[in-house]
Design a protein around this motif. Structure first.
Motif, PDB file in Angstrom:
ATOM      1  N   LEU A 164       0.839  -1.185   0.000  1.00  0.00           N
ATOM      2  CA  LEU A 164       0.000   0.000   0.000  1.00  0.00           C
ATOM      3  C   LEU A 164       0.881   1.243   0.000  1.00  0.00           C
ATOM      4  O   LEU A 164       1.977   1.233   0.557  1.00  0.00           O
ATOM      5  CB  LEU A 164      -0.871   0.024   1.259  1.00  0.00           C
ATOM      6  CG  LEU A 164      -1.805  -1.162   1.478  1.00  0.00           C
ATOM      7  CD1 LEU A 164      -2.510  -1.018   2.819  1.00  0.00           C
ATOM      8  CD2 LEU A 164      -2.808  -1.271   0.354  1.00  0.00           C
ATOM      9  N   THR A 165       0.392   2.302  -0.606  1.00  0.00           N
ATOM     10  CA  THR A 165       1.099   3.572  -0.485  1.00  0.00           C
ATOM     11  C   THR A 165       0.860   4.097   0.926  1.00  0.00           C
ATOM     12  O   THR A 165      -0.024   3.619   1.638  1.00  0.00           O
ATOM     13  CB  THR A 165       0.584   4.599  -1.507  1.00  0.00           C
ATOM     14  OG1 THR A 165      -0.787   4.888  -1.205  1.00  0.00           O
ATOM     15  CG2 THR A 165       0.702   4.077  -2.930  1.00  0.00           C
ATOM     16  N   ILE A 196      -8.753  -2.875  -0.109  1.00  0.00           N
ATOM     17  CA  ILE A 196      -7.609  -3.571  -0.704  1.00  0.00           C
ATOM     18  C   ILE A 196      -8.123  -4.610  -1.688  1.00  0.00           C
ATOM     19  O   ILE A 196      -9.010  -5.403  -1.360  1.00  0.00           O
ATOM     20  CB  ILE A 196      -6.780  -4.254   0.393  1.00  0.00           C
ATOM     21  CG1 ILE A 196      -6.252  -3.200   1.367  1.00  0.00           C
ATOM     22  CG2 ILE A 196      -5.629  -5.053  -0.207  1.00  0.00           C
ATOM     23  CD1 ILE A 196      -5.687  -3.776   2.637  1.00  0.00           C
ATOM     24  N   TYR A 255     -10.027   2.693   2.591  1.00  0.00           N
ATOM     25  CA  TYR A 255      -9.451   2.141   1.366  1.00  0.00           C
ATOM     26  C   TYR A 255      -9.719   0.638   1.306  1.00  0.00           C
ATOM     27  O   TYR A 255      -9.486  -0.087   2.275  1.00  0.00           O
ATOM     28  CB  TYR A 255      -7.945   2.401   1.306  1.00  0.00           C
ATOM     29  CG  TYR A 255      -7.303   1.796   0.082  1.00  0.00           C
ATOM     30  CD1 TYR A 255      -7.475   2.368  -1.160  1.00  0.00           C
ATOM     31  CD2 TYR A 255      -6.560   0.624   0.171  1.00  0.00           C
ATOM     32  CE1 TYR A 255      -6.910   1.812  -2.290  1.00  0.00           C
ATOM     33  CE2 TYR A 255      -5.985   0.059  -0.953  1.00  0.00           C
ATOM     34  CZ  TYR A 255      -6.173   0.656  -2.174  1.00  0.00           C
ATOM     35  OH  TYR A 255      -5.620   0.091  -3.304  1.00  0.00           O
ATOM     36  N   GLN A 258      -2.747   5.242   1.172  1.00  0.00           N
ATOM     37  CA  GLN A 258      -3.697   4.131   1.251  1.00  0.00           C
ATOM     38  C   GLN A 258      -3.660   3.486   2.629  1.00  0.00           C
ATOM     39  O   GLN A 258      -4.700   3.137   3.184  1.00  0.00           O
ATOM     40  CB  GLN A 258      -3.381   3.078   0.184  1.00  0.00           C
ATOM     41  CG  GLN A 258      -3.638   3.541  -1.223  1.00  0.00           C
ATOM     42  CD  GLN A 258      -3.055   2.596  -2.256  1.00  0.00           C
ATOM     43  OE1 GLN A 258      -2.115   1.842  -1.983  1.00  0.00           O
ATOM     44  NE2 GLN A 258      -3.598   2.635  -3.463  1.00  0.00           N
ATOM     45  N   ASP A 280      -5.605   5.493   5.155  1.00  0.00           N
ATOM     46  CA  ASP A 280      -7.042   5.656   4.896  1.00  0.00           C
ATOM     47  C   ASP A 280      -7.814   4.412   5.347  1.00  0.00           C
ATOM     48  O   ASP A 280      -7.722   3.363   4.717  1.00  0.00           O
ATOM     49  CB  ASP A 280      -7.268   5.883   3.399  1.00  0.00           C
ATOM     50  CG  ASP A 280      -8.729   6.095   3.043  1.00  0.00           C
ATOM     51  OD1 ASP A 280      -9.583   6.094   3.951  1.00  0.00           O
ATOM     52  OD2 ASP A 280      -9.011   6.266   1.843  1.00  0.00           O
TER      53      ASP A 280
END
Length: 130
Positions: free
Chosen positions: A86-87, A98, A96, A90, A93
């Motif tokens: 993940l960034t 996955i 978000y 991301q 958050d």
């Protein structure tokens, strides 16, 4: 020490936690143990099919190798590996979603030498496409 050149992937490692809502209902959440950790990725050979009635389900087994550190030394089947990682945005958050194809469930771990690295044995359903 694992050579830096062999750690050519980035993974996020998460741990499952059980929380209770205000109504008392138990819910599952995932907390980040390590975000964007350098790793290597190796497919594992062997029996990767099991019978589930009435269908046969195939699993893809992957071994991730990471450098040893205290935050990943106690990984267990309550944890999972996300690849690609993940960034940072991301990971921060909570809303978000996955992609299921990126989630690898941890089956177990093995220490490489004496605190040199950790082999993380994972699996994911091979028929998952999203």
């Amino acid at each position: 020490m694992i050579r830096a050149g062999s750690l050519d992937r980035r993974v996020t490692i998460q741990r499952r936690t059980i929380t209770q809502s205000s109504s008392g209902e138990a819910g599952e959440t995932w907390a980040n143990v390590s975000v964007r950790r350098p790793a290597s990725m190796w497919p594992l050979k062997g029996d990767d099919e099991s019978f589930r009635s009435p269908e046969k389900v195939a699993y893809e087994r992957i071994e991730f190798r990471v450098r040893y550190s205290d935050d990943v030394a106690d990984l267990s089947p309550l944890d999972r590996v996300i690849h690609p990682a993940l960034t940072t945005a991301q990971a921060a958050d909570p809303n978000y979603v996955i992609p299921t194809r990126s989630i690898f469930d941890v089956l177990g771990t093995l220490e490489i030498d004496r605190r040199r690295g950790i082999r993380i044995i994972t699996q994911r359903r091979a028929d998952v496409t999203t």
